[in-house]
Design an enzyme around this catalytic site. Sequence first.
Site, PDB file in Angstrom:
ATOM      1  NE  ARG A 159       3.320  -1.009  -1.673  1.00  0.00           N
ATOM      2  CZ  ARG A 159       3.072  -0.626  -2.906  1.00  0.00           C
ATOM      3  NH1 ARG A 159       3.702   0.392  -3.425  1.00  0.00           N
ATOM      4  NH2 ARG A 159       2.211  -1.280  -3.644  1.00  0.00           N
ATOM      5  CB  THR A 204       0.058   5.981   3.419  1.00  0.00           C
ATOM      6  OG1 THR A 204       0.708   4.805   3.932  1.00  0.00           O
ATOM      7  CG2 THR A 204      -1.055   6.396   4.370  1.00  0.00           C
ATOM      8  CG  ASP A 245       8.763 -12.423  -4.388  1.00  0.00           C
ATOM      9  OD1 ASP A 245       7.899 -11.549  -4.213  1.00  0.00           O
ATOM     10  OD2 ASP A 245       9.415 -12.929  -3.453  1.00  0.00           O
ATOM     11  CG  ASP A 254       7.081 -15.825  -3.776  1.00  0.00           C
ATOM     12  OD1 ASP A 254       6.774 -15.998  -2.574  1.00  0.00           O
ATOM     13  OD2 ASP A 254       6.378 -15.179  -4.577  1.00  0.00           O
TER      14      ASP A 254
HETATM   15  N1  URA Z   1      11.615  -7.751  -4.606  1.00  0.00           N
HETATM   16  C1  URA Z   1      11.843  -8.937  -5.211  1.00  0.00           C
HETATM   17  O1  URA Z   1      11.800  -9.991  -4.580  1.00  0.00           O
HETATM   18  N2  URA Z   1      12.111  -8.930  -6.532  1.00  0.00           N
HETATM   19  C2  URA Z   1      12.193  -7.803  -7.250  1.00  0.00           C
HETATM   20  O2  URA Z   1      12.477  -7.869  -8.446  1.00  0.00           O
HETATM   21  C3  URA Z   1      11.943  -6.580  -6.592  1.00  0.00           C
HETATM   22  C4  URA Z   1      11.655  -6.581  -5.272  1.00  0.00           C
END
Ligand code: URA
Length: 210
Positions: free
Chosen positions: A105, A109, A201, A204
């Site tokens: 990202r 922008t 995440d 992760d």
């Molecule tokens: N990406 C992720 O890994 N977790 C989320 O909750 C949203 C996007």
Amino acid sequence: MQDHLTVVEHPLVQHKLTLMRKDTTSTAVFRQLLKEISMLLAYEITRELETCQTAIRTPLTQTTAPALAGKKLALISILRAGNGLLDGVLELIPSARVGFIGLYRDEQTLEPVEYYFKVPTELQDRLVIVLDPMLATGNSIVAAVSRIKQAGAVRIRALCLLAAPEGVKRMKSAHPDVPIVTASLDEQLNDIGYILPGLGDAGDRMFGTK
Ligand code: URA
């Protein structure tokens, strides 16, 4: 596949997803569950693959039996979390061709920018399954699907572990022709774009980075 969104309610999928959501689940267990659940989601997303009758011999007689028809399907992983779905799907469909798309990202922008793109040839003749575990805002998958269409794909499906209503809506308006298969339609996004209740995440958690 007729519905734009299919939520796989199967008890095994739901049980495994619950274990994945728990913050006490270790990286190793998370990864194993992700592999198992991605096989089950792959089973659902390929339900309507075409077959053709082929002549075979059993130990007892000659017969005809169904086999998959057409070109090998293409799996396209959105880096990096899409790779977590790849192992399980490939275990079920070992002859699938595999592509990768990397997007980041742009902080100015806020638009997704492509940094890697390598996909199988003849996408126009293949069923293409885009792998992205978390359908959150939908920004990256919408951009990835546009890019895959530009490369020739016409029959595309999205395999997502979790989906937020915001992301589903965005996909439906940008790519109404791309059905989504997921294990859960969660409640909403939080103010930094994470899915609630979600699982944190995904990258992760599957790779043990934090
Ligand atoms: N990406 C992720 O890994 N977790 C989320 O909750 C949203 C996007």
